[in-house]
Enzyme design. Structure first.
Site, short mmCIF file in Angstrom:
data_model
loop_
_atom_site.label_atom_id
_atom_site.label_comp_id
_atom_site.label_asym_id
_atom_site.label_seq_id
_atom_site.Cartn_x
_atom_site.Cartn_y
_atom_site.Cartn_z
N ARG A 55 5.34 -7.43 9.31
CA ARG A 55 5.32 -8.89 10.00
C ARG A 55 5.51 -9.95 9.08
NH1 ARG A 55 -0.42 -7.50 12.77
NH2 ARG A 55 -0.67 -6.96 10.59
N GLY A 93 -0.29 0.15 10.40
CA GLY A 93 -1.58 0.04 11.04
C GLY A 93 -2.61 -0.46 10.24
N LYS A 145 -5.79 6.96 15.48
CA LYS A 145 -5.15 7.82 14.85
C LYS A 145 -5.29 9.19 15.24
CE LYS A 145 -4.35 5.09 11.24
NZ LYS A 145 -2.85 4.69 11.18
N TYR A 187 -10.30 3.00 16.31
CA TYR A 187 -9.53 3.43 15.21
C TYR A 187 -9.18 4.81 15.00
CZ TYR A 187 -7.25 3.69 10.46
OH TYR A 187 -6.75 3.87 9.19
N GLY A 198 0.75 -1.11 -0.21
CA GLY A 198 0.00 0.05 0.09
C GLY A 198 0.82 1.27 0.14
N ASP A 227 7.16 -7.14 14.51
CA ASP A 227 5.73 -6.73 14.92
C ASP A 227 5.99 -5.63 16.02
OD1 ASP A 227 3.22 -6.30 16.04
OD2 ASP A 227 2.89 -8.36 16.31
N1 LIG Z 1 -6.37 2.81 2.58
C1 LIG Z 1 -7.06 3.89 3.13
O1 LIG Z 1 -7.99 4.14 2.71
C2 LIG Z 1 -6.41 4.39 4.47
C3 LIG Z 1 -6.99 5.60 4.85
C4 LIG Z 1 -6.52 6.42 5.75
C5 LIG Z 1 -5.35 5.89 6.63
N2 LIG Z 1 -4.86 4.73 6.40
C6 LIG Z 1 -3.73 4.28 7.17
O2 LIG Z 1 -2.72 4.33 6.20
C7 LIG Z 1 -1.58 3.42 6.59
C8 LIG Z 1 -1.24 2.52 5.53
O3 LIG Z 1 -2.12 1.60 5.18
P1 LIG Z 1 -2.66 1.14 3.69
O4 LIG Z 1 -3.81 1.75 3.16
O5 LIG Z 1 -1.26 1.32 2.87
O6 LIG Z 1 -2.87 -0.37 3.94
P2 LIG Z 1 -2.06 -1.79 3.90
O7 LIG Z 1 -1.77 -1.91 2.49
O8 LIG Z 1 -2.76 -2.60 4.97
O9 LIG Z 1 -0.54 -1.58 5.00
C9 LIG Z 1 -0.61 -1.50 6.22
C10 LIG Z 1 0.96 -2.06 6.52
O10 LIG Z 1 0.99 -2.06 8.00
C11 LIG Z 1 1.90 -3.36 8.17
N3 LIG Z 1 1.36 -3.58 9.65
C12 LIG Z 1 0.25 -3.70 10.29
N4 LIG Z 1 0.54 -3.84 11.48
C13 LIG Z 1 1.68 -3.97 11.93
C14 LIG Z 1 2.54 -4.29 13.16
N5 LIG Z 1 1.89 -4.62 14.20
N6 LIG Z 1 4.09 -4.41 12.95
C15 LIG Z 1 4.42 -4.07 11.47
N7 LIG Z 1 3.84 -3.92 10.56
C16 LIG Z 1 2.38 -3.78 10.56
C17 LIG Z 1 1.14 -4.34 7.25
O11 LIG Z 1 1.87 -5.31 7.04
P3 LIG Z 1 1.99 -6.87 7.88
O12 LIG Z 1 0.46 -7.24 7.76
O13 LIG Z 1 2.79 -7.66 7.03
O14 LIG Z 1 2.44 -6.70 9.17
C18 LIG Z 1 0.90 -3.51 6.05
O15 LIG Z 1 2.25 -3.47 5.22
C19 LIG Z 1 -2.22 2.60 7.84
O16 LIG Z 1 -1.96 3.09 8.96
C20 LIG Z 1 -3.60 2.90 7.63
O17 LIG Z 1 -4.43 2.87 8.82
C21 LIG Z 1 -5.36 4.03 5.26
#
Ligand SMILES: NC(=O)c1ccc[n+]([C@@H]2O[C@H](COP(=O)([O-])OP(=O)(O)OC[C@H]3O[C@@H](n4cnc5c(N)ncnc54)[C@H](OP(=O)(O)O)[C@@H]3O)[C@@H](O)[C@H]2O)c1
Length: 240
Positions: A33, A82, A149, A145, A12, A55
């Protein structure tokens, strides 16, 4: 060449951010992770991107990660890891509290812990810290959540104060709906896709590169006077 740490860098927005820095010739450590996910992500630029399995809700993993920088300064820390944590169990109060705690750990405490652990290793003067929150912090609707945030906002302001004398900046990027991530599962988009796109003023979902570009700017020399801010990147879905 800068030394960059991107948590959540295997997928992402984190992956787009890591790729953006690597394209500049920076050395990027991506943290997550899942080993195989990180290795696949790093294979796109193996000389520039290095996987690190951890993690970030575990303090021993955080300390192990920080230990790798005991001698080398970190120029940029992007706290991107996250996501949503589902409630398990039978719906008792204890199950709800468990979900609150796990959500705070995954989205807030993880960023606080890694920043604390890396603090002595941050380049002085001039390191950059960017943490990824969410539109859910600004307008609610996400329960724990949203709380987690929103917690990043107040915490990051304090980090900006602490780092200011060393020209260390700390900012938050609050994305709106970004597709092509794992946030909404394998489909890479929300079941409410059309409604979420309809909330934007520009009529499209965000892309991971939209967030990566903003993070990259905040870590540039041009942004050296921007600190303690929350930058909304949401296509106009929330006005601030
Ligand atoms: N997509 C949206 O619409 C959106 C909107 C607003 C904010 N966000 C925020 O943007 C950030 C990036 O999210 P994304 O949208 O790119 O989704 P994503 O692809 O699910 O990315 C989240 C990443 O965080 C890693 N992660 C989660 N928990 C972890 C832990 N305990 N330790 C280490 N790594 C961890 C995951 O990898 P592993 O599972 O391999 O650990 C994954 O690579 C997040 O904080 C999310 O809450 C997303």
């Amino acid at each position: 060449m800068r030394r960059v740490v991107v948590t959540g860098g295997g997928t992402g927005m984190g992956l787009a951010t890591a790729t953006r820095f690597a394209a500049d010739g920076d050395e990027v450590l991506i943290v997550g992770r899942r080993k195989e996910v990180l290795e696949k992500a790093a294979s796109a630029a193996p000389e520039k991107i290095t996987p690190f399995v951890a993690d970030l809700t575990r303090s021993d993993d955080v300390a192990r990660l920080a230990g790798t920088f005991a001698e080398d300064p970190v120029d940029v820390l992007v706290n991107c890891a996250g996501g949503l944590v589902k409630q398990s169990g039978g719906g008792e109060l204890a199950d709800a509290v468990e979900q609150y705690r796990r959500t705070l750990d995954a989205n807030l405490v993880s960023a606080m812990a890694l920043t604390e652990a890396l603090w002595p290793s941050l380049r002085r003067p001039g390191a950059r810290i960017v943490s990824i929150s969410s539109i859910a912090a600004q307008r609610g609707g996400g329960g724990a959540y949203s709380a987690a945030k929103a917690g990043l906002h107040g915490w990051s302001m304090g980090i900006a104060r602490k780092g200011g004398p060393d020209q260390i900046t700390a900012n938050v990027v609050a994305p709106g709906y970004v597709q092509d991530t794992e946030f909404f599962g394998e489909a890479g988009r929300s079941g409410r896709h059309d409604a979420l796109v309809g909330e934007t003023l520009v009529g499209r979902a965000g892309r991971p590169e939209d967030i990566a570009g903003t993070v990259h700017f905040l870590c540039s020399d041009d942004a050296s006077w921007i600190t303690g801010q929350v930058i909304s990147v949401n296509g106009g879905a929330y006005l601030s």
